[in-house]
Design a protein around this motif. Sequence first.
Motif, PDB file in Angstrom:
ATOM      1  N   ALA A 114       0.826  -1.208   0.000  1.00  0.00           N
ATOM      2  CA  ALA A 114       0.000   0.000   0.000  1.00  0.00           C
ATOM      3  C   ALA A 114       0.861   1.261   0.000  1.00  0.00           C
ATOM      4  O   ALA A 114       0.513   2.257  -0.636  1.00  0.00           O
ATOM      5  CB  ALA A 114      -0.931  -0.011   1.203  1.00  0.00           C
ATOM      6  N   ALA A 115       1.987   1.197   0.691  1.00  0.00           N
ATOM      7  CA  ALA A 115       2.861   2.378   0.788  1.00  0.00           C
ATOM      8  C   ALA A 115       3.798   2.483  -0.418  1.00  0.00           C
ATOM      9  O   ALA A 115       4.487   3.487  -0.588  1.00  0.00           O
ATOM     10  CB  ALA A 115       3.689   2.308   2.071  1.00  0.00           C
ATOM     11  N   ARG A 116       3.855   1.437  -1.237  1.00  0.00           N
ATOM     12  CA  ARG A 116       4.817   1.352  -2.360  1.00  0.00           C
ATOM     13  C   ARG A 116       6.241   1.550  -1.870  1.00  0.00           C
ATOM     14  O   ARG A 116       7.027   2.315  -2.437  1.00  0.00           O
ATOM     15  CB  ARG A 116       4.491   2.389  -3.441  1.00  0.00           C
ATOM     16  N   LYS A 117       6.535   0.886  -0.745  1.00  0.00           N
ATOM     17  CA  LYS A 117       7.889   0.961  -0.177  1.00  0.00           C
ATOM     18  C   LYS A 117       8.437  -0.444  -0.035  1.00  0.00           C
ATOM     19  O   LYS A 117       7.683  -1.420  -0.086  1.00  0.00           O
ATOM     20  CB  LYS A 117       7.838   1.639   1.206  1.00  0.00           C
ATOM     21  N   TYR A 118       9.747  -0.543   0.184  1.00  0.00           N
ATOM     22  CA  TYR A 118      10.381  -1.859   0.306  1.00  0.00           C
ATOM     23  C   TYR A 118      10.319  -2.401   1.727  1.00  0.00           C
ATOM     24  O   TYR A 118      10.527  -1.656   2.691  1.00  0.00           O
ATOM     25  CB  TYR A 118      11.852  -1.795  -0.118  1.00  0.00           C
ATOM     26  N   LEU A 119      10.063  -3.701   1.808  1.00  0.00           N
ATOM     27  CA  LEU A 119      10.157  -4.414   3.090  1.00  0.00           C
ATOM     28  C   LEU A 119      11.269  -5.454   2.960  1.00  0.00           C
ATOM     29  O   LEU A 119      11.217  -6.317   2.080  1.00  0.00           O
ATOM     30  CB  LEU A 119       8.825  -5.109   3.398  1.00  0.00           C
ATOM     31  N   MET A 120      12.273  -5.327   3.817  1.00  0.00           N
ATOM     32  CA  MET A 120      13.356  -6.313   3.823  1.00  0.00           C
ATOM     33  C   MET A 120      13.407  -6.958   5.208  1.00  0.00           C
ATOM     34  O   MET A 120      13.143  -6.304   6.215  1.00  0.00           O
ATOM     35  CB  MET A 120      14.677  -5.621   3.520  1.00  0.00           C
ATOM     36  N   VAL A 121      13.711  -8.249   5.253  1.00  0.00           N
ATOM     37  CA  VAL A 121      13.756  -8.979   6.531  1.00  0.00           C
ATOM     38  C   VAL A 121      15.213  -9.371   6.823  1.00  0.00           C
ATOM     39  O   VAL A 121      15.922  -9.847   5.926  1.00  0.00           O
ATOM     40  CB  VAL A 121      12.837 -10.224   6.490  1.00  0.00           C
ATOM     41  N   ILE A 312      15.597 -10.470   0.102  1.00  0.00           N
ATOM     42  CA  ILE A 312      14.955 -11.076   1.274  1.00  0.00           C
ATOM     43  C   ILE A 312      13.759 -10.191   1.626  1.00  0.00           C
ATOM     44  O   ILE A 312      13.820  -9.344   2.523  1.00  0.00           O
ATOM     45  CB  ILE A 312      15.945 -11.203   2.452  1.00  0.00           C
ATOM     46  N   ASP A 313      12.695 -10.364   0.877  1.00  0.00           N
ATOM     47  CA  ASP A 313      11.539  -9.481   1.040  1.00  0.00           C
ATOM     48  C   ASP A 313      10.509 -10.096   2.003  1.00  0.00           C
ATOM     49  O   ASP A 313      10.770 -11.122   2.650  1.00  0.00           O
ATOM     50  CB  ASP A 313      10.922  -9.168  -0.335  1.00  0.00           C
ATOM     51  N   GLY A 314       9.341  -9.480   2.074  1.00  0.00           N
ATOM     52  CA  GLY A 314       8.316  -9.943   3.007  1.00  0.00           C
ATOM     53  C   GLY A 314       7.878 -11.375   2.733  1.00  0.00           C
ATOM     54  O   GLY A 314       7.632 -12.144   3.667  1.00  0.00           O
TER      55      GLY A 314
END
Length: 340
Positions: A114-121, A312-314
């Motif tokens: 929704a935020a059009r941002k990156y999620l990295m773990v 290494i994304d969501g």
Amino acid sequence: MAKVKYGFIGAGSIARWRHLNECAKINGAEIAAICDIDKKRAQERAEEFGGTVYTDYKKMLKDADIDAVIVSTPNKLHAPMTIAAFKAGKHVLVEKPMATTRLEAKKMIEAAKAARKYLMVGQNQRLMPPHVRAKEILKSGRIGKVVSFRSEFQHPGPEGWSIDGAKSWFFKKKDAVMGALGDLGVHKADLMRWLLDDDFVEVSAFVSTLQKKSDVDDHGMILLKSKKGIMGQITASWVNRGPENNQTVITCTNGTIEIGTNPDYPVVVTYAHGAGRELHEVGAIASNTNQTGSGIMDAFHESITKKRKPEIDGNEGYASVATILTAMEAAKQRKTLKVK
Ligand SMILES: NC(=O)C1=CN([C@@H]2O[C@H](COP(=O)(O)OP(=O)(O)OC[C@H]3O[C@@H](n4cnc5c(N)ncnc54)[C@H](OP(=O)(O)O)[C@@H]3O)[C@@H](O)[C@H]2O)C=CC1
Ligand SMILES: O=C1CO[C@H](CO)[C@@H](O)[C@@H]1O
């Protein structure tokens, strides 16, 4: 190009030894803010690395100049902090385990979208040089197809790592939710999924709590079967009083790879039928200190600056933590369960 401004939530062990340290060395990165519920701790880190001090992460997230946030707080806080950061329009690097339930993990992935941002773990075992080398060897096909594996992460416990020692949140169910399986087992679930280029579909497990100070599991073992039919075993434990054991042995149709079993040669390949050995001298496997390969902060920064989805994304974080959550359920029910 303007510097990427980073805000850090949680100024404890991993932030201090890895994320802040690594960030300080990246050209084009700025440590803009450090937040910790313990003001003194945040101030000490800010004296060393710079940045505005906060004790309330929600206030920090209001700073429009901050582009990206690193969440390295107790497990239970990963999801709410990550989701709040996406709502504030930041990219997020969240520590492992990414969440403590599947629903939380899904909500984090949705919030990133929704935020059009990156999620990295922060599943950083993949970046350790011996693991990178092992992946190259497996990919080359020279030792054939993987048949089975065992992967262990056993160390004397978070008191040696965490800022609060034996009183640490790691031992408290309300903050940690998961014990050694969630803490160390998730590293190995992620590592093996990545090394094998496969997903786990079935698991059974045993867990126990051997130390009085802990109200979460501190010793566990999982049996796993992958989509491709590979079978293996993961051990995660906080009760090993010897040196840290971060070993993986992968048996293939034409040989075996051992990672971390030989102190001089972090990767050893033994070919079947006495056809020789390969001894690889390649850096170390290290979590909080002495990292010799490129770190997770570098990977996160690269992803932001190159506008490239993190490897290494969501979804990767989800698959790894779901493997562990299913193993915990399997242990409780004393059944073999399908990973969901
Ligand atoms: N990828 C890896 O190799 C590693 C990953 N980790 C992961 O990183 C996370 C943090 O671990 P670690 O650094 O060892 O833990 P620490 O306990 O050392 O640090 C956590 C920090 O977060 C602070 N904190 C707690 N609540 C809040 C809040 N509401 N707002 C801001 N700060 C808060 C704590 O303060 P206080 O102590 O006062 O509660 C503490 O300073 C864990 O999820 C762990 O699994 C950790 C080590 C290595
Ligand atoms: O790799 C690690 C080393 O130990 C820490 C404490 O148990 C873990 O949280 C971390 O992921």
